[in-house]
Structure formats: structure tokens, C-alpha cells
Design an enzyme around this catalytic site. Sequence first.
Site, PDB file in Angstrom:
ATOM      1  N   ASP A  75      22.568  59.685  56.464  1.00 37.48           N
ATOM      2  CA  ASP A  75      23.880  59.507  55.590  1.00 37.48           C
ATOM      3  C   ASP A  75      24.816  58.816  56.407  1.00 37.48           C
ATOM      4  O   ASP A  75      25.181  59.289  57.298  1.00 37.48           O
ATOM      5  CB  ASP A  75      24.240  60.764  54.869  1.00 37.48           C
ATOM      6  CG  ASP A  75      23.557  60.938  53.383  1.00 37.48           C
ATOM      7  OD1 ASP A  75      24.004  60.025  52.743  1.00 37.48           O
ATOM      8  OD2 ASP A  75      23.108  62.026  53.140  1.00 37.48           O
ATOM      9  N   GLY A 151      26.349  46.509  52.615  1.00 38.00           N
ATOM     10  CA  GLY A 151      27.668  47.492  52.527  1.00 38.00           C
ATOM     11  C   GLY A 151      28.805  46.794  52.990  1.00 38.00           C
ATOM     12  O   GLY A 151      29.159  45.539  52.735  1.00 38.00           O
ATOM     13  N   ASP A 153      29.428  45.958  55.894  1.00 37.52           N
ATOM     14  CA  ASP A 153      29.486  45.085  57.089  1.00 37.52           C
ATOM     15  C   ASP A 153      30.155  43.958  57.132  1.00 37.52           C
ATOM     16  O   ASP A 153      30.850  43.735  58.260  1.00 37.52           O
ATOM     17  CB  ASP A 153      27.945  44.615  57.450  1.00 37.52           C
ATOM     18  CG  ASP A 153      26.979  45.769  57.825  1.00 37.52           C
ATOM     19  OD1 ASP A 153      27.719  46.669  58.346  1.00 37.52           O
ATOM     20  OD2 ASP A 153      25.675  45.552  57.718  1.00 37.52           O
ATOM     21  N   HIS A 178      26.783  52.989  64.337  1.00 35.41           N
ATOM     22  CA  HIS A 178      26.565  54.278  64.226  1.00 35.41           C
ATOM     23  C   HIS A 178      25.107  54.690  63.964  1.00 35.41           C
ATOM     24  O   HIS A 178      24.801  55.552  64.578  1.00 35.41           O
ATOM     25  CB  HIS A 178      27.496  54.734  63.058  1.00 35.41           C
ATOM     26  CG  HIS A 178      27.215  53.683  61.886  1.00 35.41           C
ATOM     27  ND1 HIS A 178      27.355  52.396  62.109  1.00 35.41           N
ATOM     28  CD2 HIS A 178      27.004  54.071  60.535  1.00 35.41           C
ATOM     29  CE1 HIS A 178      26.827  51.584  60.838  1.00 35.41           C
ATOM     30  NE2 HIS A 178      26.791  52.771  59.854  1.00 35.41           N
TER      31      HIS A 178
HETATM   32  P1  ITT Z   1      20.556  55.985  50.775  1.00 38.36           P
HETATM   33  O1  ITT Z   1      21.476  57.178  50.245  1.00 38.36           O
HETATM   34  O2  ITT Z   1      19.528  55.922  49.293  1.00 38.36           O
HETATM   35  O3  ITT Z   1      19.813  56.232  51.804  1.00 38.36           O
HETATM   36  P2  ITT Z   1      22.912  54.603  50.492  1.00 38.36           P
HETATM   37  O4  ITT Z   1      23.047  52.996  50.514  1.00 38.36           O
HETATM   38  O5  ITT Z   1      23.480  55.120  49.149  1.00 38.36           O
HETATM   39  O6  ITT Z   1      21.443  54.849  50.614  1.00 38.36           O
HETATM   40  P3  ITT Z   1      24.507  56.121  52.278  1.00 38.36           P
HETATM   41  O7  ITT Z   1      24.885  57.101  51.140  1.00 38.36           O
HETATM   42  O8  ITT Z   1      24.153  56.572  53.614  1.00 38.36           O
HETATM   43  O9  ITT Z   1      23.487  54.947  51.769  1.00 38.36           O
HETATM   44  O10 ITT Z   1      25.730  55.162  52.361  1.00 38.36           O
HETATM   45  C1  ITT Z   1      26.857  54.916  51.742  1.00 38.36           C
HETATM   46  C2  ITT Z   1      27.462  53.584  51.698  1.00 38.36           C
HETATM   47  O11 ITT Z   1      28.023  53.224  53.045  1.00 38.36           O
HETATM   48  C3  ITT Z   1      26.453  52.446  51.694  1.00 38.36           C
HETATM   49  O12 ITT Z   1      26.187  52.362  50.296  1.00 38.36           O
HETATM   50  C4  ITT Z   1      27.304  51.399  52.084  1.00 38.36           C
HETATM   51  O13 ITT Z   1      28.229  50.579  51.176  1.00 38.36           O
HETATM   52  C5  ITT Z   1      27.980  52.013  53.328  1.00 38.36           C
HETATM   53  N1  ITT Z   1      27.355  51.984  54.632  1.00 38.36           N
HETATM   54  C6  ITT Z   1      26.620  52.814  55.291  1.00 38.36           C
HETATM   55  N2  ITT Z   1      25.976  52.469  56.249  1.00 38.36           N
HETATM   56  C7  ITT Z   1      26.510  51.213  56.410  1.00 38.36           C
HETATM   57  C8  ITT Z   1      26.476  50.136  57.401  1.00 38.36           C
HETATM   58  O14 ITT Z   1      25.620  50.345  58.539  1.00 38.36           O
HETATM   59  N3  ITT Z   1      26.982  48.856  57.196  1.00 38.36           N
HETATM   60  C9  ITT Z   1      27.681  48.700  56.126  1.00 38.36           C
HETATM   61  N4  ITT Z   1      28.054  49.646  55.175  1.00 38.36           N
HETATM   62  C10 ITT Z   1      27.353  50.700  55.313  1.00 38.36           C
END
Ligand code: ITT
Length: 199
Positions: A75, A151, A153, A178
Site C-alpha cells: 500500500d 498515478g 508520478d 518508496h
Molecule cells: P492496489 O490497492 O490494488 O494495490 P492501488 O493503485 O489502489 O492498487 P494504492 O492504494 O497502494 O494502490 O495506491 C494509492 C494511489 O497512490 C494509487 O492509485 C496512485 O494514484 C498513488 N500511488 C501509489 N504509488 C505510487 C507511485 O509509485 N507513483 C505514483 N503514484 C502512486
Amino acid sequence: MLKREEKEHKITILLISTNKHKVEEINNITARYGVIVVPANIRKMEIQSDNLVEIALMAARSAYSSLRKPLIVEDAGLFIKELNGFPGPYSSYVYRTIGCKGILKLLEGIKRRDAYFKSVIVYKDESYEMVFEGLTEGEIAYDIRGSGGFGFDPIFIPKGYNKTFAEMSLEEKNRLSHRGKAVKKFIEWFIENRKHAFK
Ligand code: ITT
């Protein structure tokens, strides 16, 4: 260094995620250690909490209770200091609703743009429940830049660089990110402590 035959014996671990970019980023690191993460065909339980560790732990426990196989949950969230850590654990929802553009709008006219990305990995099997964390500091760009990654990025510039994550290759992002940091902690622990159980 791993021996050749060790590399060829692939270990599979389930990843509770629907995000294909995560799968790719994680495998880019773990494959070097002979470990492949495979998305599990199961709905991830997402509790509402301000704490990423708690969210990931609950998701891992819930998935483990139905799958009973070694798995990881990852997460992540973007924490913007001027916005008191928003969107943090709500990053997924905020990305889907206001996206990168919306974040830039919230920060319009604001000079203090420091932010960090945090990643939490929970590994769970029949004997262990382990948490690994990675954090990368940086700042929010003034505009959307680059087409790589996913996301937020295109609006995140890691400290000491002038490119966004979306302007980097997957390997370069992984070296700084991260997630890359959390995955390295996880895989080093796994190889040292758990690999033998998978033979
Ligand atoms: P899962 O829960 O199914 O693993 P998710 O996309 O919902 O997938 P997260 O809840 O961990 O994943 O992440 C929340 C959001 O944070 C994700 O939708 C991205 O918009 C952003 N995010 C997470 N990691 C990122 C990264 O490495 N680079 C850019 N945005 C990121």
C-alpha cells in the site's frame, strides 16, 4: 550473489493488487533474487484508516485467511506537507477523482511543495507476518511532466533530481522510489529467512 541454479529456481508469491504497474515494479527487483510476484485473483479488503500499515495488515490478513498461501500486500500514498499529509492513505480515491491536475490546483500559488511517497509491504505466510516500509522525499512539480509510471508520478520530483518519476525509466524510479526501498528490504529479509521454506 546468487548462484545460477538458485536464480533459475523461481519462487512464486501472491500479490494482492489489481495495479499492474506495481506488479511490474516489484518484479523488476524480486526477479533478480529468483522470486516472482503474481497478482492473486481476489478482492483486496480496504479498511478506512489514516494509517497505511494498518490498512495493509488488514488486507493481508483477510487475503491470507481465504488463500492460505504466502502473499504480499503493498500500500502506498503521497503525503503533501502543505496539505497536512493529504491525500496520504486516500491517494487512490483522490487520484481517481481529482487526479494530478486537481493536486496542482490545490497547490496553485503555493511555494512550499515538499511531499513524500510512502510504501508499506506486508508479507504473510503460515509462520510470519512482516512489515517493510520505504519513504522517498521530494516535491510537487508545477506542471504535469512525463508519460512513464502511474498515478501521481507525473507531478512528483524526488529530492536531488529535476525530473518527475514519470520522466524516468522503471529502473531509475525503482532505485529511488518508496516502493523500491520497501521491496529491497522485503526481498533481502525473505532470502535470508524464508527462502529455504519454499524448496
Ligand atoms: P492496489 O490497492 O490494488 O494495490 P492501488 O493503485 O489502489 O492498487 P494504492 O492504494 O497502494 O494502490 O495506491 C494509492 C494511489 O497512490 C494509487 O492509485 C496512485 O494514484 C498513488 N500511488 C501509489 N504509488 C505510487 C507511485 O509509485 N507513483 C505514483 N503514484 C502512486
